[in-house]
Design a protein around this motif. Structure first.
Motif, PDB file in Angstrom:
ATOM      1  N   GLY A   1     113.339 -13.517 -38.688  1.00 24.41           N
ATOM      2  CA  GLY A   1     113.872 -13.459 -40.046  1.00 24.41           C
ATOM      3  C   GLY A   1     115.093 -14.334 -40.190  1.00 24.41           C
ATOM      4  O   GLY A   1     115.599 -14.905 -39.213  1.00 24.41           O
TER       5      GLY A   1
ATOM      6  N   GLU B   1     119.730 -11.184 -42.025  1.00 24.72           N
ATOM      7  CA  GLU B   1     119.632 -10.059 -41.089  1.00 24.72           C
ATOM      8  C   GLU B   1     121.022  -9.514 -40.783  1.00 24.72           C
ATOM      9  O   GLU B   1     121.236  -8.310 -40.771  1.00 24.72           O
TER      10      GLU B   1
ATOM     11  N   HIS C   1     106.814 -16.396 -38.953  1.00 21.77           N
ATOM     12  CA  HIS C   1     107.197 -14.996 -38.763  1.00 21.77           C
ATOM     13  C   HIS C   1     105.924 -14.184 -38.539  1.00 21.77           C
ATOM     14  O   HIS C   1     104.821 -14.671 -38.813  1.00 21.77           O
TER      15      HIS C   1
ATOM     16  N   GLN D   1     104.772  -9.098 -41.321  1.00 20.70           N
ATOM     17  CA  GLN D   1     106.083  -9.053 -41.975  1.00 20.70           C
ATOM     18  C   GLN D   1     105.902  -9.540 -43.408  1.00 20.70           C
ATOM     19  O   GLN D   1     105.416 -10.646 -43.630  1.00 20.70           O
TER      20      GLN D   1
ATOM     21  N   PRO E   1     112.918  -8.535 -45.484  1.00 17.87           N
ATOM     22  CA  PRO E   1     112.062  -7.674 -44.687  1.00 17.87           C
ATOM     23  C   PRO E   1     111.743  -6.380 -45.415  1.00 17.87           C
ATOM     24  O   PRO E   1     112.407  -6.024 -46.396  1.00 17.87           O
TER      25      PRO E   1
END
Length: 119
Positions: free
Chosen positions: A20, A25, A97, A101, A106
């Motif tokens: 990510g 994040e 990714h 996902q 996310p």
């Protein structure tokens, strides 16, 4: 763009920084789509995402080439020239990714009204 390993701004041996956007994040944010720096592997969010971290990474580092980090997409973008390339050298895996996902992602951090916030 050729498939030679000597292209400025591309290091095919460098793996991606994660699954990510690094900055999203760290901040608990979310993204629309992900982009991978072809030179250092940094994963950042696209310009349609609220924070535009892939472009910020280019501005901070001068690393000129990104590749889509979305499953099934293999295009490259050169920030310096504004050119889109539909192919290029194979980068170190993984090339996207995880397929499970979601995009946007996310899971659990995307606001219900996310479509209204796209740039």
């Amino acid at each position: 763009m050729s498939s030679d390993q000597g292209i400025d701004g591309i290091d095919p041996g460098v793996p991606p920084s994660g699954s990510g956007c690094v900055e999203c994040e760290a901040a608990g944010g979310w993204w629309f789509h992900l982009r991978r720096c072809a030179q250092c592997g940094h994963i950042g969010c696209c310009d349609d995402s609220p924070s535009r971290h892939a472009t910020a990474h280019y501005r901070e580092t001068g690393h000129p080439v990104i590749q889509s980090y979305e499953p099934g997409e293999h295009w490259f973008w050169h920030f310096g020239t504004g050119e889109l390339f539909t192919s290029g050298p194979e980068l170190a895996p993984p090339t996207s990714h995880p397929a499970d996902q979601p995009s946007p992602g996310p899971a659990g951090r995307v606001p219900a009204d996310w479509a209204r916030t796209l740039r």
